[in-house]
Design a protein around this motif. Sequence first.
Motif, PDB file in Angstrom:
ATOM      1  N   LYS A 121       0.853  -1.361   0.112  1.00 32.48           N
ATOM      2  CA  LYS A 121       0.122  -0.006   0.075  1.00 32.48           C
ATOM      3  C   LYS A 121       0.735   1.273   0.066  1.00 32.48           C
ATOM      4  CE  LYS A 121      -3.640   2.296   2.632  1.00 32.48           C
ATOM      5  NZ  LYS A 121      -4.615   2.169   3.866  1.00 32.48           N
ATOM      6  N   LYS A 122       2.032   1.240   0.719  1.00 31.74           N
ATOM      7  CA  LYS A 122       2.817   2.298   0.792  1.00 31.74           C
ATOM      8  C   LYS A 122       3.430   2.659  -0.515  1.00 31.74           C
ATOM      9  CE  LYS A 122       6.785   4.063   3.406  1.00 31.74           C
ATOM     10  NZ  LYS A 122       7.727   3.773   4.445  1.00 31.74           N
ATOM     11  N   LEU A 123       3.784   1.839  -1.345  1.00 35.24           N
ATOM     12  CA  LEU A 123       4.306   1.684  -2.822  1.00 35.24           C
ATOM     13  C   LEU A 123       3.277   2.122  -3.744  1.00 35.24           C
ATOM     14  CD1 LEU A 123       7.034  -1.029  -2.350  1.00 35.24           C
ATOM     15  CD2 LEU A 123       7.242   1.426  -2.078  1.00 35.24           C
ATOM     16  N   ALA A 124       2.012   2.154  -3.412  1.00 33.90           N
ATOM     17  CA  ALA A 124       0.858   2.445  -4.284  1.00 33.90           C
ATOM     18  C   ALA A 124       0.501   3.591  -4.576  1.00 33.90           C
ATOM     19  CB  ALA A 124      -0.294   1.597  -3.832  1.00 33.90           C
ATOM     20  N   THR A 125       1.437   4.445  -5.137  1.00 33.02           N
ATOM     21  CA  THR A 125       1.535   5.883  -5.338  1.00 33.02           C
ATOM     22  C   THR A 125       1.866   5.717  -6.912  1.00 33.02           C
ATOM     23  OG1 THR A 125       4.049   6.094  -5.180  1.00 33.02           O
ATOM     24  CG2 THR A 125       2.309   6.713  -3.334  1.00 33.02           C
ATOM     25  N   THR A 126       2.342   4.700  -7.783  1.00 34.16           N
ATOM     26  CA  THR A 126       2.515   4.709  -9.030  1.00 34.16           C
ATOM     27  C   THR A 126       1.471   3.617  -9.676  1.00 34.16           C
ATOM     28  OG1 THR A 126       4.024   2.907  -9.057  1.00 34.16           O
ATOM     29  CG2 THR A 126       4.859   5.257  -8.878  1.00 34.16           C
ATOM     30  N   ILE A 127       1.331   3.758 -11.049  1.00 35.62           N
ATOM     31  CA  ILE A 127       0.630   2.852 -11.609  1.00 35.62           C
ATOM     32  C   ILE A 127       1.060   1.260 -11.277  1.00 35.62           C
ATOM     33  CG2 ILE A 127       1.894   2.712 -13.803  1.00 35.62           C
ATOM     34  CD1 ILE A 127      -2.102   2.453 -13.444  1.00 35.62           C
ATOM     35  N   GLU A 128       2.215   0.881 -11.254  1.00 38.46           N
ATOM     36  CA  GLU A 128       2.825  -0.228 -10.993  1.00 38.46           C
ATOM     37  C   GLU A 128       2.410  -0.711  -9.672  1.00 38.46           C
ATOM     38  OE1 GLU A 128       6.982  -0.507 -12.149  1.00 38.46           O
ATOM     39  OE2 GLU A 128       6.353  -1.183 -14.185  1.00 38.46           O
ATOM     40  N   GLY A 129       2.703   0.387  -8.585  1.00 34.22           N
ATOM     41  CA  GLY A 129       2.323   0.142  -7.221  1.00 34.22           C
ATOM     42  C   GLY A 129       1.070  -0.255  -7.073  1.00 34.22           C
ATOM     43  N   LYS A 130       0.142   0.508  -7.942  1.00 39.31           N
ATOM     44  CA  LYS A 130      -1.360   0.111  -7.623  1.00 39.31           C
ATOM     45  C   LYS A 130      -1.718  -1.295  -7.873  1.00 39.31           C
ATOM     46  CE  LYS A 130      -2.629   4.944  -8.111  1.00 39.31           C
ATOM     47  NZ  LYS A 130      -3.389   5.070  -6.794  1.00 39.31           N
ATOM     48  N   ARG A 131      -1.143  -1.541  -9.047  1.00 37.94           N
ATOM     49  CA  ARG A 131      -1.240  -3.003  -9.529  1.00 37.94           C
ATOM     50  C   ARG A 131      -0.886  -3.970  -8.615  1.00 37.94           C
ATOM     51  NH1 ARG A 131       3.067  -4.405 -13.857  1.00 37.94           N
ATOM     52  NH2 ARG A 131       4.316  -4.738 -11.966  1.00 37.94           N
ATOM     53  N   ASN A 132       0.545  -3.890  -8.009  1.00 40.30           N
ATOM     54  CA  ASN A 132       1.057  -4.779  -7.097  1.00 40.30           C
ATOM     55  C   ASN A 132       0.411  -4.934  -5.985  1.00 40.30           C
ATOM     56  OD1 ASN A 132       3.030  -4.807  -9.249  1.00 40.30           O
ATOM     57  ND2 ASN A 132       4.457  -3.797  -7.909  1.00 40.30           N
ATOM     58  N   TYR A 133      -0.336  -3.792  -5.385  1.00 41.04           N
ATOM     59  CA  TYR A 133      -0.977  -3.878  -4.142  1.00 41.04           C
ATOM     60  C   TYR A 133      -2.234  -4.489  -4.388  1.00 41.04           C
ATOM     61  CZ  TYR A 133      -3.516  -1.670  -0.144  1.00 41.04           C
ATOM     62  OH  TYR A 133      -4.289  -1.615   1.158  1.00 41.04           O
ATOM     63  N   ALA A 134      -2.831  -4.592  -5.529  1.00 42.69           N
ATOM     64  CA  ALA A 134      -3.963  -5.090  -5.888  1.00 42.69           C
ATOM     65  C   ALA A 134      -3.881  -6.681  -6.217  1.00 42.69           C
ATOM     66  CB  ALA A 134      -4.665  -4.664  -7.343  1.00 42.69           C
ATOM     67  N   ILE A 135      -2.431  -7.135  -6.571  1.00 39.38           N
ATOM     68  CA  ILE A 135      -2.377  -8.370  -6.629  1.00 39.38           C
ATOM     69  C   ILE A 135      -2.105  -9.155  -5.375  1.00 39.38           C
ATOM     70  CG2 ILE A 135      -0.557 -10.114  -7.274  1.00 39.38           C
ATOM     71  CD1 ILE A 135      -0.184  -8.237 -10.047  1.00 39.38           C
ATOM     72  N   VAL A 136      -1.405  -8.342  -4.313  1.00 39.27           N
ATOM     73  CA  VAL A 136      -1.322  -8.733  -3.095  1.00 39.27           C
ATOM     74  C   VAL A 136      -2.410  -9.181  -2.289  1.00 39.27           C
ATOM     75  CG1 VAL A 136      -0.152  -8.442  -0.751  1.00 39.27           C
ATOM     76  CG2 VAL A 136       1.215  -8.049  -3.014  1.00 39.27           C
ATOM     77  N   ALA A 137      -3.250  -7.974  -2.363  1.00 36.33           N
ATOM     78  CA  ALA A 137      -4.713  -8.217  -1.817  1.00 36.33           C
ATOM     79  C   ALA A 137      -5.548  -9.306  -2.212  1.00 36.33           C
ATOM     80  CB  ALA A 137      -5.469  -6.839  -1.839  1.00 36.33           C
ATOM     81  N   LEU A 138      -5.493  -9.427  -3.608  1.00 35.33           N
ATOM     82  CA  LEU A 138      -6.215 -10.509  -4.114  1.00 35.33           C
ATOM     83  C   LEU A 138      -5.972 -11.861  -3.910  1.00 35.33           C
ATOM     84  CD1 LEU A 138      -8.736 -11.191  -6.029  1.00 35.33           C
ATOM     85  CD2 LEU A 138      -6.943 -10.902  -8.060  1.00 35.33           C
TER      86      LEU A 138
END
Length: 306
Positions: A121-138
Amino acid sequence: MNKINWKQEIKRYIQTLDRKPITKDSYCRILNSFNEYLESNNLLEPTKEDIIAYKEFLKENVGSATVQKIIVVLRGFFIDLASNDIYPNIMLGIRGEKINRTFKRSPLTIDEVSKLLRRAKKLATTIEGKRNYAIVALIATAGLRTIEVERANKEDLSIYGNTHVLFIQGKGRDDKSDYAKISNEVYNIIEDYIFARNDSEEALFVTHSRNSKNSRLTTKNVRGIIKELLRQIGLDDPHYSAHSLRHSLATNLIKNGMSINEAQLLLRHKDISTTMFYVHSINRESNNGELIMSDMLFKKEFKNGK
């Protein structure tokens, strides 16, 4: 031996296969990876010894089931080459890999999964960060396999009853009849990523690098993303991987009262014996026989002053 164009032969071989498209895609990836290995090691005319070396290379980097699958694909490829008098069958005598049915991936505790989510979540400030956050959460909440993440499309997100769901093309399946329930919190994380993308690509998760933009993420990409985040929270160990999140979901839910049948349904296991591995893992974790025996021997010895 004859020098051949490996890329050309791989393409020809895949076209001749009477297999499902998804199987042909999998075979193509395996054979292309083999070709990359040949090129990186300057192996223009590979021998049986080179195959053995490749097998050892694989064993250091992937699990036993993956090694066995690659061997099976290579066997078929070289049988085809030999039958067409294109190249000798250098797979003759190459033994298969015994599949280890025990888990080699350690589950994370609830605190460790929470720490991983906070880092993403902390790294979800970029488009890649948002993608990675979504993958981890899922994966952390729905237990998706990496291949299921790769196959997911935007249109697979839906509503079933009053709950958000993601329809899934599971392992060995041709359709998307299975689904995973998605909490409102996780759905919002995924939605935030999709809105930030603002594209027409069908894949739910895509690449965003300059060299490869808007390509569907592969299982290798997904594993790399999770592995890097795990490393960043201090879990830099071969026993922790993307599959650890799926393992963590099952282990923590069973510990908190979920039945084995409920876990089988959640994880989409065809055979309940697969789900039972999680129970065995939990039972082994709680079995402290070695420590009890050590106490019986050594504490008694110290107590008696010997």
